[in-house]
Design an enzyme around this catalytic site. Structure first.
Site, PDB file in Angstrom:
ATOM      1  CD  GLN A  14      46.020  87.526  72.531  1.00 43.81           C
ATOM      2  OE1 GLN A  14      46.083  88.740  72.724  1.00 43.81           O
ATOM      3  NE2 GLN A  14      45.152  86.990  71.714  1.00 43.81           N
ATOM      4  CG  LEU A  15      52.811  90.110  71.093  1.00 45.31           C
ATOM      5  CD1 LEU A  15      52.631  89.564  69.680  1.00 45.31           C
ATOM      6  CD2 LEU A  15      52.934  91.637  71.051  1.00 45.31           C
ATOM      7  CB  ILE A  37      55.325  89.697  87.601  1.00 46.43           C
ATOM      8  CG1 ILE A  37      53.942  89.686  86.940  1.00 46.43           C
ATOM      9  CG2 ILE A  37      56.049  91.011  87.336  1.00 46.43           C
ATOM     10  CD1 ILE A  37      52.971  90.667  87.574  1.00 46.43           C
ATOM     11  CE1 TYR A 143      47.065  98.852  76.222  1.00 45.69           C
ATOM     12  CE2 TYR A 143      45.280  99.246  74.679  1.00 45.69           C
ATOM     13  CZ  TYR A 143      46.474  98.633  74.995  1.00 45.69           C
ATOM     14  OH  TYR A 143      47.072  97.801  74.083  1.00 45.69           O
ATOM     15  CE  LYS A 147      50.031  99.905  74.764  1.00 46.39           C
ATOM     16  NZ  LYS A 147      51.332  99.265  74.948  1.00 46.39           N
TER      17      LYS A 147
END
Ligand code: AKB
Length: 315
Positions: A14-15, A37, A143, A147
């Protein structure tokens, strides 16, 4: 002036797909190689695109050498909701991928590296309102753990190996050009699609769940500005808080109803509710504003008007 040769890893996301377009515009398509990928879809179709898996370290190093890469934007990651379903793979991709890139930065003396952190690096005992830059960080999702660990890796490579790595703690990112994948804040993208197609939306978060959010144009701008900033202005090498707006599902629904009065929302919270409840509701981004001039342009209503105007062409 040194010529930039930029590699984007995870460009199909998305980014990544919108950042790639921004970088193509600034540096020219011949100087920016988008990789992922899988074959590109949609807006990445007509550019300089190659298949590359960041987990294959040898192939990554060969690629960087062959293409004389000077900068990397490393965006490939598993997001919060998907990470909870496959925690070992989330750890593998999010951590090993980053360390491969940081090692490559040392090996090939790269000019600079960009890597995104997230509000997910905070946790349930972090102050929720106006969350400071430096505060308690006790992430509960895998996640978020990657981070926070990633931030510490970036800071370590900067201090010990001289890698010029730069990072932002993104809030939920909202764009309309590509679909998001596997995040907790993604309801705020789907809601616009459903408002146009079905005039109703069932939200997986409860009515008053406040989260920090950012329109994609602001996210791309913040990323390009921190990457262009002189090195001495980038004083934080873990990751910067950046903020634009905060809202709840009820508030985004109201914003949409200003354009589509018949739109309705219902609530069916699932496992993502507890993820959202562990994150900040708003962020203090004073350091980003002071150090390198961060300034968002979009609030909720401005973003809604923009998305509802342009999204129909992408449905
Ligand atoms: C997610 O919801 O997982 C991401 C994020 C906040 O980093 N959008």
């Amino acid at each position: 002036m040194k010529k930039h040769k930029i590699l984007i890893i995870g460009a199909g996301g998305q980014l990544g797909s919108e950042l790639t377009q921004g970088l193509w515009q600034i540096y020219g398509k011949e100087n920016v190689i988008a990789t992922d990928i899988k074959d590109p879809q949609g807006i990445l179709g007509q550019g300089n695109f190659e298949i590359l898996d960041v987990l294959k370290e040898k192939a990554l190093f060969e690629f960087i050498k062959k293409n004389n890469i000077t900068q990397i934007y490393h965006l490939a990651a598993v997001l919060s909701a998907t990470g909870e379903r496959n925690p070992k793979f989330a750890w593998h991709l999010n951590m090993d991928g980053l360390v491969h890139v940081l090692d490559a930065a040392v090996e090939f003396k790269l000019d600079r590296v960009y890597w995104p952190s997230s509000i997910a690096a905070f946790g349930p005992t972090t102050p929720k309102q106006n969350t400071p830059q430096d505060t308690i960080m006790d992430p509960t999702t895998i996640y978020g753990i990657t981070k926070l660990a990633g931030e510490r890796w970036c800071d370590w490579y900067f201090r010990n190996k001289g890698v010029d790595v730069r990072s932002l703690r993104y809030p939920g990112l909202i764009g309309y050009k590509t679909k998001p994948g596997g995040g907790t804040t993604d309801y705020a993208v789907d809601i616009y699609i459903k408002a146009l197609t079905d005039k109703k939306f069932e939200c997986f978060l409860s009515e008053h769940t406040y989260l920090p959010m950012m329109y994609m144009d602001d996210a791309v701008k913040a990323t390009l500005v921190i990457m262009e900033a002189p090195a001495e202005k980038v004083k934080i090498r873990s990751s910067y808080n950046v903020s634009a707006m905060s809202f709840s599902p009820a508030e985004i629904a109201k914003s949409i109803q200003k354009h589509i009065p018949e739109f309705t929302i219902s609530y069916q919270p699932d496992f993502r509710q507890s993820i959202a409840d562990s994150w900040p509701q708003s962020l203090d981004d004073m350091r980003a504003r002071q150090d390198w001039g961060w300034q968002p342009a979009f609030d909720l209503d401005k973003m809604t008007a923009e998305i509802l105007k342009h999204l129909p062409a992408y449905l």
